[in-house]
Design an enzyme around this catalytic site. Structure first.
Site, PDB file in Angstrom:
ATOM      1  CG  HIS A 274     -11.682   3.782   9.720  1.00  0.00           C
ATOM      2  ND1 HIS A 274     -12.133   2.792  10.746  1.00  0.00           N
ATOM      3  CD2 HIS A 274     -10.312   3.009   9.311  1.00  0.00           C
ATOM      4  CE1 HIS A 274     -11.366   1.580  10.966  1.00  0.00           C
ATOM      5  NE2 HIS A 274     -10.505   1.593   9.886  1.00  0.00           N
ATOM      6  NE  ARG A 277     -13.878   6.137  15.045  1.00  0.00           N
ATOM      7  CZ  ARG A 277     -14.619   5.402  14.264  1.00  0.00           C
ATOM      8  NH1 ARG A 277     -14.181   3.917  14.178  1.00  0.00           N
ATOM      9  NH2 ARG A 277     -15.252   5.711  13.239  1.00  0.00           N
ATOM     10  NE  ARG A 435      -5.278   2.254   2.955  1.00  0.00           N
ATOM     11  CZ  ARG A 435      -5.621   2.537   4.089  1.00  0.00           C
ATOM     12  NH1 ARG A 435      -4.460   3.485   4.770  1.00  0.00           N
ATOM     13  NH2 ARG A 435      -6.731   2.768   4.680  1.00  0.00           N
ATOM     14  CG  LEU A 449      -6.378  10.720   1.256  1.00  0.00           C
ATOM     15  CD1 LEU A 449      -6.382  11.703   2.408  1.00  0.00           C
ATOM     16  CD2 LEU A 449      -7.620  10.651   0.566  1.00  0.00           C
ATOM     17  CG  LEU A 451      -2.216   6.896  -6.927  1.00  0.00           C
ATOM     18  CD1 LEU A 451      -2.369   5.637  -7.200  1.00  0.00           C
ATOM     19  CD2 LEU A 451      -1.087   7.781  -7.871  1.00  0.00           C
TER      20      LEU A 451
HETATM   21  N1  LIG Z   1       3.979   2.268  -7.780  1.00  0.00           N
HETATM   22  C1  LIG Z   1       3.066   1.566  -7.247  1.00  0.00           C
HETATM   23  N2  LIG Z   1       3.101   0.115  -7.340  1.00  0.00           N
HETATM   24  C2  LIG Z   1       2.284  -0.586  -6.791  1.00  0.00           C
HETATM   25  N3  LIG Z   1       1.096  -0.269  -6.204  1.00  0.00           N
HETATM   26  C3  LIG Z   1       0.876   1.125  -6.074  1.00  0.00           C
HETATM   27  C4  LIG Z   1       1.601   1.998  -6.631  1.00  0.00           C
HETATM   28  N4  LIG Z   1       1.241   3.396  -6.589  1.00  0.00           N
HETATM   29  C5  LIG Z   1       0.016   3.222  -5.983  1.00  0.00           C
HETATM   30  N5  LIG Z   1      -0.150   1.637  -5.530  1.00  0.00           N
HETATM   31  C6  LIG Z   1      -1.268   1.138  -4.728  1.00  0.00           C
HETATM   32  O1  LIG Z   1      -2.189   2.289  -5.056  1.00  0.00           O
HETATM   33  C7  LIG Z   1      -2.932   2.547  -3.633  1.00  0.00           C
HETATM   34  C8  LIG Z   1      -3.185   4.085  -3.685  1.00  0.00           C
HETATM   35  O2  LIG Z   1      -1.819   4.832  -3.941  1.00  0.00           O
HETATM   36  P1  LIG Z   1      -1.892   6.109  -3.207  1.00  0.00           P
HETATM   37  O3  LIG Z   1      -0.838   6.956  -3.366  1.00  0.00           O
HETATM   38  O4  LIG Z   1      -3.148   6.904  -3.370  1.00  0.00           O
HETATM   39  O5  LIG Z   1      -2.044   5.987  -1.533  1.00  0.00           O
HETATM   40  P2  LIG Z   1      -0.901   5.360  -0.533  1.00  0.00           P
HETATM   41  O6  LIG Z   1       0.322   5.496  -1.156  1.00  0.00           O
HETATM   42  O7  LIG Z   1      -1.470   4.041  -0.023  1.00  0.00           O
HETATM   43  O8  LIG Z   1      -1.060   6.456   0.676  1.00  0.00           O
HETATM   44  P3  LIG Z   1      -0.639   8.043   0.574  1.00  0.00           P
HETATM   45  O9  LIG Z   1      -0.026   8.224  -0.783  1.00  0.00           O
HETATM   46  O10 LIG Z   1      -1.917   9.079   0.777  1.00  0.00           O
HETATM   47  O11 LIG Z   1       0.369   8.050   1.589  1.00  0.00           O
HETATM   48  C9  LIG Z   1      -1.546   2.117  -2.660  1.00  0.00           C
HETATM   49  O12 LIG Z   1      -2.079   1.791  -1.373  1.00  0.00           O
HETATM   50  C10 LIG Z   1      -1.057   0.984  -3.473  1.00  0.00           C
HETATM   51  O13 LIG Z   1      -1.498  -0.213  -3.000  1.00  0.00           O
HETATM   52 MG   LIG Z   2       0.992   7.303  -2.276  1.00  0.00          MG
END
Ligand SMILES: Nc1ncnc2c1ncn2[C@@H]1O[C@H](COP(=O)(O)OP(=O)(O)OP(=O)(O)O)[C@@H](O)[C@H]1O
Ligand SMILES: [Mg+2]
Length: 519
Positions: A274, A277, A435, A449, A451
């Site tokens: 997804h 895509r 997310r 991805l 975290l």
């Molecule tokens: N410091 C933070 N404050 C608030 N929410 C957070 C924080 N860090 C992560 N999150 C929440 O956790 C989710 C997962 O974080 P993650 O870093 O895995 O993904 P991302 O930041 O959305 O994408 P990517 O890191 O892959 O670019 C985020 O989409 C966000 O909603």
């Molecule tokens: Mg992130």
């Protein structure tokens, strides 16, 4: 035939039956030998006692006879042995008076050396040999083989009678009773052994069938799982100590984990497709828009090119992240080195604090060395700081504290003053593609991805990562790794001062700060 195929003779119940039959046979054999020999010994002992009693009585009577001459003594002895109640039985009794002859209740054995009435010379010769053997037997107990009687237990005693004469007293008792009793014991054991064997075979077969029944059920469930159906489970009722129940529970637990793993894998593939895509659809749409224009303006072409480039960058980042995630489970994922913690963190922080317009705060870093992969650790910390930047506005606070923890561990606490992570999301944010606000994050380029990669890196180091709340109510991510060796106390003060850095370079406004990337 089909029954034989269903229950092969190598199966548990057959093996159990076989072993139990062997054990039963061995036990029966041991008991048999013991009883057989015991019976023989006891009967022989009894016979010895009887013969001793008879010999003693005979000697006593000879002493009482008060015979003066050997001939008178011999006549008294003959009277005594003939008058005994056992004279007609197979028990042998004889008294050898020197110079006179033998008085006995079996005169045919000790008869003169010529053929008796009605006896053939061969029979007489045999009796002569027999009497010679009896007379030649040593004093005390001995066993002599007699043709008609079989084994004879013989007790010979030299008895001194009043008048100075020494006579030989002999008492013999056939051992046929012993052999007979032993044969009876053998017959009884054969019968009882056969019954015990049949009972043991039947019982062990039934017990084996009962024991192997849950195993066969498990095999059937495993076969169904093998065929692709992950949902059957083993229902076995048993107590806490029931090994089969323990095995069935472990089996069911393993199937639950497998089911979860397959579901997770399917969801992962679906999410990944997804995510791939979406930018591909954008690229195709933009190219179609461009193609539909006969003479697109240079500005339009550049606009589309910018969009397509951005989507391609998104795809490559996604692919890179996916590859990295796949690698976190491999053993050669990490290149462990000794890291000088203060220098490493300071350098990393300097680079990260240039990325956006935030208050970047670094707490004191304990002096010492950390055994970790510097590149992967940097990547994890950059992901955490990137998230903190993304979720704070311009002039917001992004803080990192580094603390040593018990058990030679080190903790990296990355905090911000943004909206924070809701309590019920604090575990889920570490799941792939998760997310909290999917629509906003997809628009801002996050794939969910980051975290998951941090957790993969933490796991690979044997560490942990969890989410919490900062003192300002924002997010706090706690990354804890093993392998920290604290330096000398003096060196620990080297980075005692909190380093504060506020940078105005990099992204220019709040909207841009949300797109700042650390990778
Ligand atoms: N410091 C933070 N404050 C608030 N929410 C957070 C924080 N860090 C992560 N999150 C929440 O956790 C989710 C997962 O974080 P993650 O870093 O895995 O993904 P991302 O930041 O959305 O994408 P990517 O890191 O892959 O670019 C985020 O989409 C966000 O909603
Ligand atoms: Mg992130």
């Amino acid at each position: 035939m089909s029954t034989l195929r269903r229950f092969p003779p190598t199966g548990l119940r057959w093996r159990l039956a076989g072993w139990l039959a062997l054990v039963t046979l061995a036990c029966t054999a041991i008991v048999f030998v013991t009883v057989y020999r015991g019976t023989g010994t006891q009967l022989r002992h009894q016979i010895d006692q009887e013969t001793a009693g008879d010999a003693g009585e005979l000697a006593h009577n000879l002493a009482l006879a008060r015979s003066r001459t050997p001939r008178q003594l011999s006549a008294a002895a003959t009277r005594y042995v003939r008058a005994q109640p056992f004279s007609a039985s197979s028990t042998l009794l004889f008294v050898l008076v020197p110079g006179v002859g033998t008085s006995t209740n079996r005169p045919e054995v000790f008869a003169p050396l010529s053929p008796d009435h009605g006896e053939t010379p061969a029979e007489q010769a045999q009796e002569n040999r027999l009497s010679a053997r009896l007379l030649a037997a040593p004093a005390g107990y001995s066993t002599v083989l007699l043709p008609d009687v079989g084994d004879l237990r013989l007790l010979k005693r030299l008895v001194r009678v009043p008048g100075g004469l020494t006579v030989t007293v002999g008492v013999g008792e056939p051992l046929a009773a012993v052999a007979h009793a032993q044969r009876s014991v053998a017959r009884a054991f054969i019968l009882a052994g056969l019954l015990a064997l049949a009972g043991a075979l039947l019982a062990s077969y039934l017990v084996g069938a009962r024991l192997s029944s849950p195993l066969r059920k498990m095999a059937a469930v495993a076969a169904r799982v093998d065929a692709g159906d992950l949902y059957p489970r083993i229902h076995h009722t048993g107590g806490q100590g029931d090994e089969v129940k323990v095995l069935a529970d472990a089996f069911n637990h393993m199937l639950d984990r497998l089911t979860d793993a397959f579901a997770g894998q399917r969801a992962f593939v679906a999410d990944a497709s997804h995510e791939l895509r979406t930018p591909l659809t954008v690229i195709r749409g933009q190219l179609e828009v461009l193609a539909s224009q006969r003479e697109p303006s240079g500005e339009e072409v550049r606009r589309v090119e910018r969009l397509v480039q951005a989507e391609i960058a998104r795809i490559s980042r996604l692919v890179d992240d996916l590859l990295l995630l796949a690698k976190t489970e491999q053993t050669e994922f990490l290149r462990i080195e000794w890291i000088d913690l203060s220098a490493y963190v300071g350098e990393l922080w300097d680079g990260m604090s240039l990325l956006a317009n935030r208050h970047f705060e670094l707490g004191p870093v304990p002096a010492g060395t950390l055994r970790a992969d510097p590149d992967r650790l940097a990547q994890a910390l950059r992901n955490l700081v990137g998230n903190a930047i993304e979720h704070t506005t311009a002039d917001g606070t992004v803080r990192m504290r580094v603390q040593s923890a018990p058990g030679e561990r080190i903790r990296f606490l990355v905090e911000d003053d943004g909206p924070g992570i809701p309590l019920d999301q604090r575990e889920r944010v570490f799941h792939r593609f998760h997310r909290i606000d999917a629509a906003r994050d997809r628009a801002s380029g996050g794939t969910g991805l980051g975290l998951a990669i941090v957790r993969g890196i933490a796991d690979a180091h044997g560490g942990t990562v969890s989410a919490g709340e900062s003192q300002e109510g924002g997010a706090r991510i706690d990354l804890e790794l093993p392998g920290f060796t604290a330096a000398h106390a003096r060196a620990a003060d080297a980075l005692g001062e909190t380093v504060r850095a506020q940078h105005g370079r990099g992204a220019s406004g709040a909207g841009d700060a949300g797109r700042v990337r650390t990778r």
